[in-house]
Structure formats: C-alpha cells, structure tokens
Design a protein around this motif. Structure first.
Motif, PDB file in Angstrom:
ATOM      1  N   MET A  62       0.841  -1.195   0.000  1.00 38.44           N
ATOM      2  CA  MET A  62       0.000   0.000   0.000  1.00 38.44           C
ATOM      3  C   MET A  62       0.880   1.252   0.000  1.00 38.44           C
ATOM      4  SD  MET A  62      -2.538   1.507   2.948  1.00 38.44           S
ATOM      5  CE  MET A  62      -1.121   1.958   3.950  1.00 38.44           C
ATOM      6  N   LYS A  63       1.913   1.262   0.841  1.00 39.35           N
ATOM      7  CA  LYS A  63       2.792   2.425   0.899  1.00 39.35           C
ATOM      8  C   LYS A  63       3.531   2.616  -0.427  1.00 39.35           C
ATOM      9  CE  LYS A  63       4.686   1.373   4.972  1.00 39.35           C
ATOM     10  NZ  LYS A  63       5.497   1.506   6.193  1.00 39.35           N
ATOM     11  N   ASP A  64       3.946   1.529  -1.041  1.00 37.63           N
ATOM     12  CA  ASP A  64       4.558   1.626  -2.377  1.00 37.63           C
ATOM     13  C   ASP A  64       3.572   2.222  -3.374  1.00 37.63           C
ATOM     14  OD1 ASP A  64       6.949   0.524  -1.523  1.00 37.63           O
ATOM     15  OD2 ASP A  64       6.503  -1.486  -2.292  1.00 37.63           O
ATOM     16  N   ASN A  65       2.318   1.788  -3.288  1.00 33.97           N
ATOM     17  CA  ASN A  65       1.291   2.317  -4.178  1.00 33.97           C
ATOM     18  C   ASN A  65       1.155   3.829  -3.997  1.00 33.97           C
ATOM     19  OD1 ASN A  65      -1.116   2.342  -5.961  1.00 33.97           O
ATOM     20  ND2 ASN A  65      -2.207   2.726  -4.049  1.00 33.97           N
ATOM     21  N   HIS A  66       1.190   4.308  -2.778  1.00 36.39           N
ATOM     22  CA  HIS A  66       1.039   5.739  -2.530  1.00 36.39           C
ATOM     23  C   HIS A  66       2.194   6.528  -3.145  1.00 36.39           C
ATOM     24  CE1 HIS A  66      -1.535   4.573   1.188  1.00 36.39           C
ATOM     25  NE2 HIS A  66      -2.225   4.512   0.072  1.00 36.39           N
ATOM     26  N   GLY A  67       3.410   6.017  -3.017  1.00 33.11           N
ATOM     27  CA  GLY A  67       4.557   6.674  -3.638  1.00 33.11           C
ATOM     28  C   GLY A  67       4.440   6.669  -5.154  1.00 33.11           C
ATOM     29  N   ASN A  68       4.062   5.522  -5.707  1.00 33.34           N
ATOM     30  CA  ASN A  68       3.878   5.425  -7.157  1.00 33.34           C
ATOM     31  C   ASN A  68       2.767   6.349  -7.633  1.00 33.34           C
ATOM     32  OD1 ASN A  68       5.883   3.478  -7.317  1.00 33.34           O
ATOM     33  ND2 ASN A  68       4.443   1.779  -7.176  1.00 33.34           N
ATOM     34  N   HIS A  69       1.709   6.443  -6.832  1.00 33.76           N
ATOM     35  CA  HIS A  69       0.572   7.297  -7.168  1.00 33.76           C
ATOM     36  C   HIS A  69       1.024   8.752  -7.332  1.00 33.76           C
ATOM     37  CE1 HIS A  69      -3.505   9.025  -6.925  1.00 33.76           C
ATOM     38  NE2 HIS A  69      -2.925   9.949  -6.194  1.00 33.76           N
ATOM     39  N   VAL A  70       1.769   9.261  -6.356  1.00 27.95           N
ATOM     40  CA  VAL A  70       2.193  10.657  -6.402  1.00 27.95           C
ATOM     41  C   VAL A  70       3.112  10.898  -7.601  1.00 27.95           C
ATOM     42  CG1 VAL A  70       3.600  12.400  -5.218  1.00 27.95           C
ATOM     43  CG2 VAL A  70       1.828  11.173  -3.970  1.00 27.95           C
ATOM     44  N   ARG A  71       4.043   9.987  -7.844  1.00 23.30           N
ATOM     45  CA  ARG A  71       4.939  10.162  -9.001  1.00 23.30           C
ATOM     46  C   ARG A  71       4.157  10.121 -10.308  1.00 23.30           C
ATOM     47  NH1 ARG A  71       8.025   7.619  -5.278  1.00 23.30           N
ATOM     48  NH2 ARG A  71       7.480   5.502  -5.905  1.00 23.30           N
ATOM     49  N   PHE A  72       3.189   9.215 -10.407  1.00 24.06           N
ATOM     50  CA  PHE A  72       2.384   9.119 -11.626  1.00 24.06           C
ATOM     51  C   PHE A  72       1.535  10.370 -11.821  1.00 24.06           C
ATOM     52  CE2 PHE A  72      -1.761   7.934 -13.509  1.00 24.06           C
ATOM     53  CZ  PHE A  72      -1.323   7.764 -14.813  1.00 24.06           C
ATOM     54  N   ILE A  73       0.826  10.797 -10.781  1.00 23.54           N
ATOM     55  CA  ILE A  73      -0.024  11.987 -10.913  1.00 23.54           C
ATOM     56  C   ILE A  73       0.834  13.215 -11.217  1.00 23.54           C
ATOM     57  CG2 ILE A  73      -1.621  13.548  -9.721  1.00 23.54           C
ATOM     58  CD1 ILE A  73      -2.928  10.914 -10.612  1.00 23.54           C
ATOM     59  N   ALA A  74       2.004  13.320 -10.610  1.00 29.09           N
ATOM     60  CA  ALA A  74       2.895  14.454 -10.917  1.00 29.09           C
ATOM     61  C   ALA A  74       3.242  14.462 -12.405  1.00 29.09           C
ATOM     62  CB  ALA A  74       4.156  14.377 -10.060  1.00 29.09           C
ATOM     63  N   SER A  75       3.508  13.297 -12.973  1.00 28.10           N
ATOM     64  CA  SER A  75       3.842  13.246 -14.407  1.00 28.10           C
ATOM     65  C   SER A  75       2.627  13.556 -15.267  1.00 28.10           C
ATOM     66  CB  SER A  75       4.441  11.890 -14.785  1.00 28.10           C
ATOM     67  OG  SER A  75       3.468  10.875 -14.774  1.00 28.10           O
ATOM     68  N   ILE A  76       1.451  13.095 -14.858  1.00 31.00           N
ATOM     69  CA  ILE A  76       0.211  13.380 -15.589  1.00 31.00           C
ATOM     70  C   ILE A  76      -0.090  14.881 -15.544  1.00 31.00           C
ATOM     71  CG2 ILE A  76      -2.319  13.133 -15.368  1.00 31.00           C
ATOM     72  CD1 ILE A  76      -1.080  10.829 -16.915  1.00 31.00           C
ATOM     73  N   LEU A  77       0.127  15.496 -14.394  1.00 27.77           N
ATOM     74  CA  LEU A  77      -0.150  16.929 -14.272  1.00 27.77           C
ATOM     75  C   LEU A  77       0.793  17.747 -15.150  1.00 27.77           C
ATOM     76  CD1 LEU A  77      -0.800  17.266 -10.428  1.00 27.77           C
ATOM     77  CD2 LEU A  77      -2.502  17.149 -12.270  1.00 27.77           C
ATOM     78  N   LYS A  78       2.013  17.273 -15.335  1.00 27.29           N
ATOM     79  CA  LYS A  78       2.983  17.992 -16.170  1.00 27.29           C
ATOM     80  C   LYS A  78       2.706  17.802 -17.652  1.00 27.29           C
ATOM     81  CE  LYS A  78       6.713  18.090 -12.846  1.00 27.29           C
ATOM     82  NZ  LYS A  78       7.975  17.524 -12.403  1.00 27.29           N
ATOM     83  N   ASN A  79       2.244  16.625 -18.029  1.00 28.61           N
ATOM     84  CA  ASN A  79       2.043  16.321 -19.445  1.00 28.61           C
ATOM     85  C   ASN A  79       0.848  15.380 -19.571  1.00 28.61           C
ATOM     86  OD1 ASN A  79       2.403  16.122 -22.196  1.00 28.61           O
ATOM     87  ND2 ASN A  79       4.065  14.654 -22.056  1.00 28.61           N
ATOM     88  N   TYR A  80      -0.343  15.940 -19.550  1.00 23.51           N
ATOM     89  CA  TYR A  80      -1.559  15.134 -19.502  1.00 23.51           C
ATOM     90  C   TYR A  80      -1.795  14.375 -20.802  1.00 23.51           C
ATOM     91  CZ  TYR A  80      -6.319  13.643 -18.776  1.00 23.51           C
ATOM     92  OH  TYR A  80      -7.441  12.874 -18.645  1.00 23.51           O
ATOM     93  N   ASN A  81      -2.042  13.077 -20.634  1.00 20.77           N
ATOM     94  CA  ASN A  81      -2.386  12.202 -21.740  1.00 20.77           C
ATOM     95  C   ASN A  81      -3.551  11.330 -21.263  1.00 20.77           C
ATOM     96  OD1 ASN A  81      -2.535   9.805 -23.362  1.00 20.77           O
ATOM     97  ND2 ASN A  81      -0.517  10.281 -24.181  1.00 20.77           N
ATOM     98  N   PRO A  82      -4.783  11.583 -21.753  1.00 25.86           N
ATOM     99  CA  PRO A  82      -5.948  10.846 -21.261  1.00 25.86           C
ATOM    100  C   PRO A  82      -5.827   9.326 -21.415  1.00 25.86           C
ATOM    101  CG  PRO A  82      -6.648  12.706 -22.597  1.00 25.86           C
ATOM    102  CD  PRO A  82      -5.158  12.609 -22.727  1.00 25.86           C
TER     103      PRO A  82
END
Length: 153
Positions: free
Chosen positions: A57-77
């Motif tokens: 779960m904690k790994d998922n949370h770290g991955n989540h933030v990194r993924f959302i940060a990348s999506i926010l920088k360069n959104y691809n639906p």
C-alpha cells in the motif's frame, strides 16, 4: 459504461498550469507521508488492503504521487485511463478491496485540500474526482479482466 466512456470523460480534463504541476511535485514527499500516516491510522486498513499488504500500500502511494505528478505535467488521457485500470487490476489481484480505492481517494482529496494552494487544489481536484466517480467502472472492467480465463492481467 466501458473503457470508451472513461476515455471520453478523461479527455474533458484540462491540463493544469505548470505552477500547479510544480507545486504538486515539490510537495510529493509531504503528500506521501501524510497519506501513509492517515491510511495506516484507519482501524479498517487491514480489511481494505489485506493482512500482509501494508508495505505494498505504501509503495502504491509513492507510485501514485509520481504518476499523478507526471500526468499533471504532461496530460495524456489514454495513459491516465490505461494506468488507472492497470493499477486496479494489479492491486486487486493482490487482495486490495474495492473499498480501498474510495477510502484512499477521499483521503487524498482531504490531504490535497490542506496541502495545496486553493488555486492548485482547484486545478488538481478534477483528476481525483474523475478517479473517484469512475470507481464502479474501474471495478467492473478489472472484474472482467480478473475473471477472464488465461488472462495476462
């Protein structure tokens, strides 16, 4: 409701301002620490993620933030939809319940409201709302994948 619906609705999300993406990224360590603390403090957490899945779960949370940060920088639906579907399949196959996602996303929204500026929160919130309102579709599609014989998922 199917993957096409997810793609259509995801295409309506707007790219955030670079300042918002940068603020989210700069606060990533703080966000991860807060989500882990709040989720681990929930009495029902082992029922949500499974007995031996707290580190996952904690790994998922770290991955989540990194993924959302990348999506926010360069959104691809398409990448957004495909990745969220993959996450649902992968973590559910390890025993995470469907209620985990609702609990987690509600907690993320609370943390983001407290941690981001109002301007940034208002730009980021639609992404979290989109994930939240589409949980039933993610569940349905991941159920189909998990039940499919000879599935690679």
């Amino acid at each position: 409701m199917d993957k096409n619906h997810l793609l259509e609705t995801a295409q309506k999300l707007e790219q955030v301002n670079p300042e918002t993406a940068e603020e989210y990224s700069q606060k990533s360590d703080e966000l991860i620490a807060q989500i882990n603390q709040r989720m681990l403090g929930k009495p029902e957490i082992k029922n949500l993620v499974g007995e031996d899945n707290l580190s996952m779960m904690k790994d998922n949370h770290g991955n989540h933030v990194r993924f959302i940060a990348s999506i926010l920088k360069n959104y691809n639906p398409e990448v957004f939809v495909d990745t969220v579907l993959w996450v649902f399949r992968a973590y559910r196959s390890h025993g995470f319940t469907t209620n985990y996602w609702a609990t987690q996303l509600n907690t993320w929204i609370e943390i983001l409201k407290d941690s981001l500026t109002d301007k940034s929160f208002n730009e980021v919130y639609p992404y979290y709302e989109w994930m939240q309102v589409n949980i039933p579709i993610f569940v349905k599609l991941s159920d189909q994948d998990l039940e499919a014989p000879n599935s690679l998922h």
